[in-house]
Design a protein around this motif. Structure first.
Motif, short mmCIF file in Angstrom:
data_model
loop_
_atom_site.label_atom_id
_atom_site.label_comp_id
_atom_site.label_asym_id
_atom_site.label_seq_id
_atom_site.Cartn_x
_atom_site.Cartn_y
_atom_site.Cartn_z
N GLY A 76 0.83 -1.19 0.00
CA GLY A 76 0.00 0.00 0.00
C GLY A 76 0.87 1.25 0.00
O GLY A 76 1.92 1.31 -0.63
N THR A 77 0.46 2.24 0.76
CA THR A 77 1.20 3.50 0.85
C THR A 77 2.47 3.32 1.66
O THR A 77 2.46 2.73 2.73
CB THR A 77 0.31 4.58 1.52
N SER A 78 3.59 3.85 1.16
CA SER A 78 4.85 3.79 1.90
C SER A 78 5.05 5.03 2.77
O SER A 78 5.80 5.00 3.74
CB SER A 78 6.04 3.64 0.95
N ALA A 79 4.36 6.10 2.43
CA ALA A 79 4.34 7.34 3.24
C ALA A 79 3.25 8.23 2.68
O ALA A 79 3.25 8.52 1.48
CB ALA A 79 5.68 8.06 3.20
N PRO A 80 2.30 8.66 3.50
CA PRO A 80 1.22 9.50 2.99
C PRO A 80 1.73 10.81 2.42
O PRO A 80 2.67 11.42 2.94
CB PRO A 80 0.36 9.75 4.24
N ASP A 81 1.11 11.25 1.32
CA ASP A 81 1.40 12.57 0.78
C ASP A 81 0.69 13.63 1.63
O ASP A 81 -0.17 13.31 2.44
CB ASP A 81 0.91 12.68 -0.67
N GLY A 82 1.04 14.85 1.43
CA GLY A 82 0.34 15.94 2.10
C GLY A 82 1.18 16.62 3.15
O GLY A 82 2.00 15.99 3.82
#
Length: 258
Positions: A76-82
């Motif tokens: 899945g996500t390795s590090a959330p954006d934002g």
């Protein structure tokens, strides 16, 4: 192998087999109403079978440190954006708060330090991904049931919804924010924890820092990462696509028991 483990393996293979339809890109099949009815019946059968064959408090198998996988894949996500998550991560999550609200008597807002002061559980379990791989890891965290008891569930509470920081692209609600949900049976299971530690260290970003859900009797997509909020509700029909989770809104089974 014991009868109990054989049944558990059968249930897991049933769930994987059904979900594999989606992973193989069978979009036209999943849009077919007849196929959807068959899949819904299979999900009901899986849930009914597991709840009938296994005692409510039956534990997923736990392993020893000698069994830990040398590599535990980040999925899945390795590090959330934002900017918000980047700011929290830069501050070592000192300003991060977990909100617990909804159908509760006492809403909570807890820092990572608050959570680490609470009674904890450590368990070494196998993570089974719907993509077909598995890995064994050591998790430390707060039993979810403990937080729910502290918040005090109202009589009409039925589901626990987990809202996350990661965005996987636009979905039915237009945001793409990852979310998941459990019923009260799995929420209060002794191995269902909010993990802030992995393999003896703070939870790495790739595995969901600062906090992720571990619900050891279900497949990996139920183990929501980057938790921000927990909502207690009587229905998830009006949340996002109404199916109880990011992948569920796109066709996966809501109940992913193994």
């Amino acid at each position: 192998m014991s009868i109990l483990l054989s049944r558990r393996r059968f249930l897991g293979l049933s769930a994987v087999g059904t979900s594999a339809l989606f992973l193989n890109g069978c979009d036209r099949l999943t849009q077919n109403e007849d196929v959807q009815r068959v899949l819904e019946k299979a999900e009901t059968l899986t849930e009914t079978a597991q709840r009938t064959l296994l005692p409510r408090g039956a534990l997923a198998r736990e392993y020893t440190e000698a069994d830990l996988s040398p590599v535990f894949k980040v999925n899945g996500t390795s590090a959330p954006d934002g900017e918000e998550y980047a700011r929290l991560m830069a501050g070592n999550f000192a300003d991060w708060r977990l909100v617990v609200d909804g159908l509760v008597r006492q809403p909570l807002s807890l820092s990572l330090t608050d959570l680490k002061r609470l009674p904890s559980r450590t368990q070494i379990t196998r993570h089974d991904c719907v993509e077909g791989w598995s890995a064994i890891g050591k998790w430390t965290g707060v039993p979810l049931g403990l937080l729910l008891q502290s918040a005090g569930l109202l009589p009409n509470a039925r589901y626990i919804v987990f809202y996350c920081a990661d965005d996987l692209g636009a979905t039915l609600d237009g945001t793409g924010r990852y979310y998941e949900s459990l019923d009260l049976v799995d929420a209060f299971h002794p191995q269902t924890i909010l993990a802030y530690g992995m393999n003896g260290v703070d939870l790495p970003v790739g595995h969901g820092a600062p906090l992720r859900l571990r619900v050891e009797r279900q497949l990996g997509y139920k183990h929501a990462k980057y938790l921000m909020r927990i909502q207690v509700t009587d229905s998830f029909a009006a949340i996002a696509g109404g199916k109880g989770g990011f992948w569920e809104d796109l066709g996966y089974e809501w109940y992913a028991g193994i």
